[in-house]
Scaffold this motif. Structure first.
Motif: not given
Length: 541
Positions: A25-26, A155
């Motif tokens: 997600a990042i 992300s």
């Protein structure tokens, strides 16, 4: 006494998967260049070709992902994650120092190095995550790839919307987030992400499908939530902070699964006694279960005597590169991700050229719809393998022809066509990534998968150079006019029309390659279908 999680506990495996979701997600920061590219262009007085070559330098970092692939067979997962997080902290940290004005602009070639470091950092993160999770959930490779790649797609929107909500789209604040947040998340993930011995119970395999469904629902809720934020117009300070808080809660919600399993394991610890044989799952090919169950000694002996593995067995990178299927997959992948990257890297300039004032929403749209492409294609392709033995590359072929239509819409430059085209390209780019990852593991095995995956990912820098650096950069500059600062600019639909047409042709070529690969791999997917159906029948009987 404390609460101990056994190394073979399903709870530990799912805790690792949740940590992997957070990392993914990042880890899509490599796709966010459009959010701060205009600041770099103005600050360094760059032409569009020079700016595009900076984006190519970012993507060239992925070419060095080969080192991450080699390390994946020799270093533990935490070490690979730490290398990626530290490299990203340095690469994006220096860019933040420049854009925020804390240091003077660095020489062009030095900036290329730090953008390259930022791009390379994600290869270490993605290699650690994908290799570990596909080995832990080898019988659900489609959903694993779809979910993880889906969160990579989200992300970009997560970073963009949080920056928009809290920092009013300030480029320097955005780069600070890109430097610090992945660094912190990766240091958290190293505590939980490990390879876990393969499950040998049908009940646990059925539970996996159910839990993946829950995580899919959560991911879709996050995507819809981000989309609602994007299209709901300007937001006040309080509502923006509330948005960010709810988003963090949604990202944390998959923790429910390992917490539930830990509680269940604690309550039933005296009655549960699962037998794990401790096999190295990385060395077990996809169809190994079929060989063992049939006890076909002749097949096993024949396999041992063969000098070159057949499709579906474990391949070294050199074995894979000696097959026609590898190169068909490689070049079809290039046609999809190369053209998609050209749009993502130039979306800011494309929007400005066509008269859009706020291009951040275009970047977020591409990210969110890319998520839907990734997460749906992973699960759908897995479903149709199990139900009808349909080869996974079929979905790549469908995405390629749809992507070509998207580029044609962009070239026509009708009102709203850039919005529609960016959505179509986002979806299809997501499909390509989510489907190619498990396809490579099915064709060439899991033993050397880390390196094979990173060789395929060479298409990202190669495609970025060909379609973004050369094609988009040169054709834009040919149409642009000089500015007083020494840079250049172009306004109008003509700026990128020829770029879109060439990329549409490339996608049609990719479509043909994917159709060919689908035909060549029909027998493999028939074997996978037969193996799974036979095992399911045996369990039911």
């Amino acid at each position: 006494m404390g609460f101990h999680i056994p190394s073979t506990s399903p709870a530990r495996k799912w805790l690792g998967f949740v940590a992997a979701v957070w990392v993914q997600a990042i880890s899509g920061n490599n796709y966010t260049f459009s959010n701060y590219s205009d600041a770099l262009k103005s600050l360094m007085s760059l032409t569009q070709l020079q700016l595009n070559n900076l984006s190519v330098a970012k993507d060239v970092g992925k070419a060095f992902g080969i080192f991450a692939g080699l390390a994946s067979d020799r270093l533990p997962t935490p070490a690979i994650l730490l290398i990626g997080s530290i490299e990203g902290f340095i690469g994006y940290g220096v860019q933040w120092l420049v854009v925020s004005g804390r240091i003077q602009p660095l020489p062009y070639w030095v900036m290329c190095i730090f953008l390259c470091m930022g791009g390379n950092s994600t290869t270490w993160m993605n290699t650690a995550i994908l290799v570990t999770c596909i080995r832990n959930f080898r019988k659900n490779r489609g959903p694993v790839s779809g979910i993880l790649k889906g969160y990579v797609g989200l992300s970009t929107a997560i970073f963009t919307d949080i920056c928009s909500a809290l920092f009013a789209n300030d480029p320097s604040s955005f780069l600070l987030l890109l430097a610090v947040v992945p660094f912190v998340v990766c240091f958290t993930a190293v505590l939980f992400l490990r390879e876990i011995p393969l499950s040998s119970t049908s009940a646990e395999e059925q539970d996996e499908v159910k839990y993946f469904g829950i995580i899919n629902v959560v991911a879709v809720c996050i995507a819809v939530y981000l989309l609602a934020f994007d299209i709901s117009g300007p937001h006040g300070t309080v509502s923006s902070q509330l948005f960010a808080a709810i988003l963090l809660i949604l990202l944390a919600s998959p923790l429910f699964i390992p917490m539930y399993l830990m509680t269940k394991s604690f309550i039933r610890s005296n009655s549960v006694n699962l037998d794990f044989e401790g096999n190295n799952i990385a060395t077990v090919p996809l169809l190994a279960g079929q060989i063992v169950e049939k006890k076909d000694v002749g097949v096993v002996v024949k396999k041992e005597m063969a000098t070159v593995p057949v499709i579906g067995e474990d391949h070294t990178i050199f074995d894979a590169m000696r097959t026609v299927d590898f190169w068909i997959l490689f070049f079809s992948f290039l046609c999809g991700v190369g053209t998609g990257l050209a749009v993502m890297n130039n979306l800011g300039q494309m929007g400005l050229a066509m008269g859009y004032v706020d291009v951040s929403i275009l970047v977020s749209f591409t990210s969110i719809w890319g998520f839907f492409g990734r997460i749906l294609s992973g699960s759908v392709s897995e479903y149709f393998i199990k139900k009808a033995a349909i080869p996974r590359p079929v979905w790549n072929a469908a995405s390629q022809i749809l992507m070509a239509i998207g580029y044609i819409l962009m070239a026509m430059a009708m009102p709203g066509s850039l919005y529609i085209g960016s959505i179509v390209v986002g979806i299809c780019y997501g499909v390509r990534l989510a489907v190619t990852v498990p396809t490579a593991s099915e064709l060439f095995g899991l033993k050397y998968y880390g390196l094979i995956y990173n060789v395929l990912i060479l298409n990202l820098p190669l495609g970025s150079f060909l379609f973004s650096g050369l094609l988009a950069g040169l054709l834009y500059d040919a149409q642009a006019t000089k500015t007083a600062s020494g840079g250049n600019t172009c306004i109008g639909a003509h700026c990128y029309r020829l770029v879109f047409i060439v990329m549409a042709i490339a996608c049609i070529v990719g479509f043909g390659l994917d159709v060919l690969l689908s035909i060549r791999t029909r027998s493999l997917y028939s074997k996978i279908y037969t193996s799974r159906k036979s095992k399911k029948s045996a369990v039911l009987s």
